[in-house]
Scaffold this motif. Sequence first.
Motif, mmCIF file in Angstrom:
data_model
loop_
_atom_site.group_PDB
_atom_site.id
_atom_site.type_symbol
_atom_site.label_atom_id
_atom_site.label_comp_id
_atom_site.label_asym_id
_atom_site.label_seq_id
_atom_site.Cartn_x
_atom_site.Cartn_y
_atom_site.Cartn_z
ATOM 1 N N ARG A 1 0.880 -1.132 -0.086
ATOM 2 C CA ARG A 1 0.144 0.025 0.088
ATOM 3 C C ARG A 1 0.772 1.279 -0.042
ATOM 4 N N ASN B 1 1.266 4.314 -2.838
ATOM 5 C CA ASN B 1 0.873 5.581 -2.790
ATOM 6 C C ASN B 1 1.870 6.385 -2.868
ATOM 7 N N GLU C 1 4.574 6.524 -0.718
ATOM 8 C CA GLU C 1 5.082 7.053 0.533
ATOM 9 C C GLU C 1 6.445 6.362 0.722
#
Length: 417
Positions: A287, A291, A293
């Motif tokens: 995830r 994203n 990050e």
Amino acid sequence: MTFNDFKFDQRLLDGLESMGYDKPTPIQEQSIPLILQHKDLIACAQTGTGKTAAYVLPILNKIVQSESRKLSTLIIAPTRELAQQIDQQIEGFSYFLGVSSIPVYGGGDGNAFAQQQKAMREGADIIIATPGRLIAMLTSAGSVDMSNLQHLVLDEADRMLDMGFYEDIMRIVNYLPVNRQTVLFSATMPPKIRTLAQRILNNPEQINIAISKPAEGILQQAYLTYDANKVGLLKHILNEKKHDSVIIFASTKEKVKDLNKELYRSGLSIKAFHSDLEQAEREEIMRAFKNKELQILIGTDILSRGIDVDGISLVVNFDVPPDPEDYIHRIGRTARAENTGTAITFINEKDQRKFFDIESLIGTDIPKLTLPQQFGESPLYEPEKKLKKSFNDKRSFKGKRNNKPKIDNNRPKQKPQ
Ligand code: AMP
């Protein structure tokens, strides 16, 4: 599927184990049962797919089960190098079988010709020949008896026709018994191959192994490097240019964990992805990566299939993947959906042969970049030498092979002791 499923002779399975073959490739899965059933076969498959073992293994199994063992198999290949390679593979597989093979190709002096001819007459089970030399053998005085021949294989048939061997092949076939099994392997299937097949094959089965090709948008590059320089080189690449999303592949979990620590310590946004993680941890890492990050993911081949993350601009193969198809899957993580991306592979001396197999499979020479100055000289790219070396390494498997007699290409090989 495993090789046990083909119900091969145990000695052949031992040979496969010693060569490090765990499971059949797709072309092997499809062609081995058909060849074992004595069917004629046209197989469309390229170098790198495991095509040699796809016909050699079932034929070896048939030879050891057969009562009459005199010159039963003829393999015709376009070049001396391919004939040698096929012979080397046969030698590895048949080490515990006592099947003999001899490569017959041009070059050398009249002496070599006479020796090859003598060796053929003295009863090798398998001949691997280039067309020109074989014609010369068959038409010269004291020619070889082909009346027991049961298997004819044409390898890289399209290349043989490109090299102008059509008439030679037809002439050779005239020397062979009509009642035989004929198997034709070709990377492409132009109409002239179909014509050849119609003339010399009998109601053949057909197999087509569609190979995946890397997407057009991927810039493929490689560095020839010693192991000691790989980590430094990787850091250099990651710091040289800012990439939003990067995937690094390494060969083992341990290496993934070590590299992850090392790169994390140098301040990079990185996480390791491997099978020791809990499912929830994996999902969280994925995830964060999706994203943006998290900038860098490092993992084993577990990462190479099915991850659909957009915008990965760089894939680094810290090691050459063992299977050429895995290379295509790995680098396919970048340049998805018409984007562009770069795939860089580090090749140490030991992995050169594997990389060469990848280049053969995708039909491209991947550019080898000059190492940045601080990493010194690159090893030379000499995959053919590495082939011989890894072959010899495999031969010393289990320590059983040290008594092996020295191989003289001009004589049929001795049975193993
Ligand atoms: P080929 O397409 O016959 O040129 O084979 C390509 C490479 O794959 C060679 O180095 C073979 O030794 C290797 N190879 C073929 N089949 C297998 C297998 N089932 N497992 C592991 N390596 C294989």
